[in-house]
Design an enzyme around this catalytic site. Structure first.
Site, PDB file in Angstrom:
ATOM      1  N   GLU A 133      -9.236 -55.029  33.659  1.00  0.00           N
ATOM      2  CA  GLU A 133      -8.143 -54.581  32.821  1.00  0.00           C
ATOM      3  C   GLU A 133      -8.332 -54.856  31.290  1.00  0.00           C
ATOM      4  O   GLU A 133      -9.435 -55.119  31.251  1.00  0.00           O
ATOM      5  CB  GLU A 133      -6.928 -55.677  33.072  1.00  0.00           C
ATOM      6  CG  GLU A 133      -6.437 -55.542  34.711  1.00  0.00           C
ATOM      7  CD  GLU A 133      -5.253 -56.522  34.804  1.00  0.00           C
ATOM      8  OE1 GLU A 133      -4.832 -57.025  33.847  1.00  0.00           O
ATOM      9  OE2 GLU A 133      -4.618 -56.357  36.077  1.00  0.00           O
ATOM     10  N   GLY A 137     -11.643 -58.497  31.702  1.00  0.00           N
ATOM     11  CA  GLY A 137     -13.027 -57.646  32.165  1.00  0.00           C
ATOM     12  C   GLY A 137     -14.023 -58.743  33.129  1.00  0.00           C
ATOM     13  O   GLY A 137     -13.949 -58.716  34.395  1.00  0.00           O
ATOM     14  N   TRP A 162     -11.210 -49.021  31.986  1.00  0.00           N
ATOM     15  CA  TRP A 162     -12.831 -48.602  32.367  1.00  0.00           C
ATOM     16  C   TRP A 162     -13.035 -48.304  33.872  1.00  0.00           C
ATOM     17  O   TRP A 162     -13.596 -48.974  34.508  1.00  0.00           O
ATOM     18  CB  TRP A 162     -13.567 -49.709  31.758  1.00  0.00           C
ATOM     19  CG  TRP A 162     -13.839 -49.599  30.563  1.00  0.00           C
ATOM     20  CD1 TRP A 162     -13.443 -50.630  29.934  1.00  0.00           C
ATOM     21  CD2 TRP A 162     -14.096 -48.718  29.480  1.00  0.00           C
ATOM     22  NE1 TRP A 162     -13.788 -50.525  28.297  1.00  0.00           N
ATOM     23  CE2 TRP A 162     -14.047 -49.288  28.133  1.00  0.00           C
ATOM     24  CE3 TRP A 162     -14.704 -47.361  29.756  1.00  0.00           C
ATOM     25  CZ2 TRP A 162     -14.491 -48.331  27.208  1.00  0.00           C
ATOM     26  CZ3 TRP A 162     -15.151 -46.532  28.579  1.00  0.00           C
ATOM     27  CH2 TRP A 162     -15.195 -47.303  27.234  1.00  0.00           C
ATOM     28  N   ALA A 242     -22.008 -52.786  44.874  1.00  0.00           N
ATOM     29  CA  ALA A 242     -22.235 -51.994  43.945  1.00  0.00           C
ATOM     30  C   ALA A 242     -23.505 -52.546  42.857  1.00  0.00           C
ATOM     31  O   ALA A 242     -24.389 -51.871  42.499  1.00  0.00           O
ATOM     32  CB  ALA A 242     -21.237 -51.718  42.826  1.00  0.00           C
ATOM     33  N   GLY A 339     -41.454 -40.497  19.388  1.00  0.00           N
ATOM     34  CA  GLY A 339     -41.341 -40.258  17.917  1.00  0.00           C
ATOM     35  C   GLY A 339     -40.050 -39.655  17.672  1.00  0.00           C
ATOM     36  O   GLY A 339     -38.990 -40.014  18.365  1.00  0.00           O
ATOM     37  N   GLU A 363     -19.860 -53.988  36.254  1.00  0.00           N
ATOM     38  CA  GLU A 363     -20.188 -54.879  37.388  1.00  0.00           C
ATOM     39  C   GLU A 363     -20.901 -56.282  36.857  1.00  0.00           C
ATOM     40  O   GLU A 363     -21.781 -56.510  37.784  1.00  0.00           O
ATOM     41  CB  GLU A 363     -21.292 -54.216  38.338  1.00  0.00           C
ATOM     42  CG  GLU A 363     -20.806 -52.619  38.539  1.00  0.00           C
ATOM     43  CD  GLU A 363     -19.511 -52.196  39.019  1.00  0.00           C
ATOM     44  OE1 GLU A 363     -19.045 -53.304  39.627  1.00  0.00           O
ATOM     45  OE2 GLU A 363     -19.406 -51.263  39.401  1.00  0.00           O
TER      46      GLU A 363
END
Length: 385
Positions: A133, A137, A162, A242, A339, A363
């Site tokens: 939320e 988190g 998210w 996950a 580079g 996660e």
């Protein structure tokens, strides 16, 4: 040139090598030629979903219901190959399989499993997983989304943030507080009061979708509540699936960046000799392959333990933390070896590094996994105070 200096290849079975070959071919054919364009345009290619499904990658670690029923190691290998293509594509498979499908497989009724899992495995239905939320988190226990009982239904109000795939999902696994603690619900995204809005613009995971979800009086029948989901343990069990995949997946990004840097250094000439022949370049490459192979051995060890039913949550935290740290360091070093050319989307390391900033955050952040390990080591919880 091989980056497998420890011959980890010899530790894999024929079946595991076959999975790797199939997924690597899929990535080479369907992802690598297009990913720079997708990333630049912030585009998730929905047309890839049936191709992932055809390879049995959606819910591949689940047995039955049209799922492939592959081992944990095979699942990890597949995640490593997908993330060598791009973290965003691997994230789709993780959200669909390890989060949304796992929630139904672990905590749903038999009717729910039969109704949803075969279609999700076939890519006909997309799922999402609504836990995080705006103000919750790393501390999901403070979630404010609430589900109240109203006759034979539940009414959900709150916000999630998210949430991967939410704007293209057909069904959302929504976690909410109730008068009896945290519960899980299957919410059809066409339900009145459900709104998913993609979060844009982003500097990371651009070939993926993350959303805000608003739940405004969303009515859900009791038959759509996950009956075995009680308390925060339920979503954490899905998150661990996950996280295990991430412990493998992140290393795919690291391996690809190392391979790109190795090839580039072998072809690029400076002061009349290949860049790869310079001592400082070799030192960089040696450190990169050393850290990569250490992390790959850890991931394989965790996979074997998971297949044996021995894997514990703090071990998953060790894998996720180690792999993300290792991969992002390799990608940054690879970019430096390239580079100025390394900032171009022609080359993958900087894209991988940008994606991994998200992977190391979702996660469970580095800090959360550090505290999980600390608690396992000391027996003391340091999450508060």
């Amino acid at each position: 040139m091989t980056t497998d200096l420890l011959d980890i290849e010899s530790l894999l079975t024929d079946e595991e090598r076959a999975v790797r070959a199939r997924v690597r071919a899929l990535v080479d054919r369907e992802i690598t030629p297009h990913i720079a364009d997708w990333f630049e345009r912030a585009h998730f290619p929905r047309e890839i979903i049936p191709k992932l499904a055809a390879e049995g990658l959606l819910g591949m670690h689940i047995t039955g219901y049209g799922c492939a029923g592959r081992s944990s190691v095979e699942y990890g290998i597949a995640m490593q190959e997908l993330e060598a293509g791009d973290s965003g594509i691997r994230t789709f498979v993780s959200v669909q399989g390890s989060l949304a499908m796992s929630a139904i497989a672990k905590h749903g009724s038999e009717e729910q499993r039969e109704a949803w899992l075969p279609r999700m495995a076939a890519g006909e239905v997309v799922g999402c997983f609504g836990l995080t939320e705006p103000n919750a988190g790393s501390d999901p226990g403070s979630m404010q989304t609430f589900a109240r009982r109203d006759g034979d239904d539940w009414v959900l109000d709150g916000e999630k943030r998210w949430i991967g795939l939410a704007s293209i999902a057909d069904v959302a696994v929504i976690w909410a507080q109730t008068d009896e603690g945290v519960r899980g619900f299957l919410v059809e995204t066409s339900s009145p009061g459900f709104t998913a809005t993609p979060i844009e613009p982003k500097l990371s995971m651009r070939a993926s979708i993350q959303c805000d979800i608003a739940l405004d009086g969303v009515r859900v029948p009791e038959s759509m509540r996950l009956p075995a989901a009680r308390g925060l343990r339920a979503p954490f069990e899905c998150l661990n699936e996950a996280r295990f995949g991430i412990a493998w997946g992140a290393l795919g990004a690291g391996r690809d960046a190392l391979e790109v840097a190795l090839a580039y250094a072998g072809e690029r000439e400076i002061f009349g000799r290949p860049l790869a022949g310079m001592q400082l370049t070799q030192a960089r490459l040696a450190e990169m392959v050393l850290s990569l192979q250490q992390a790959q051995l850890l991931a394989l060890h965790l996979g074997r333990r998971k297949d044996a039913g021995l894997l514990r949550p703090h071990e998953i935290s060790m894998g996720k933390l180690a792999s993300c740290r290792t991969a992002i360091d390799i990608c940054r070093e690879a970019r430096a070896i390239l580079g100025g050319n390394g900032v171009s989307l022609e080359h993958s390391p900087m894209r991988h590094a940008a994606n991994l900033e998200s992977v190391r955050t979702y996660e469970g952040t580095d800090e959360v996994h550090t505290l999980v390990i600390g608690q396992a080591l000391t027996g003391l919880a340091a999450f508060r105070g």
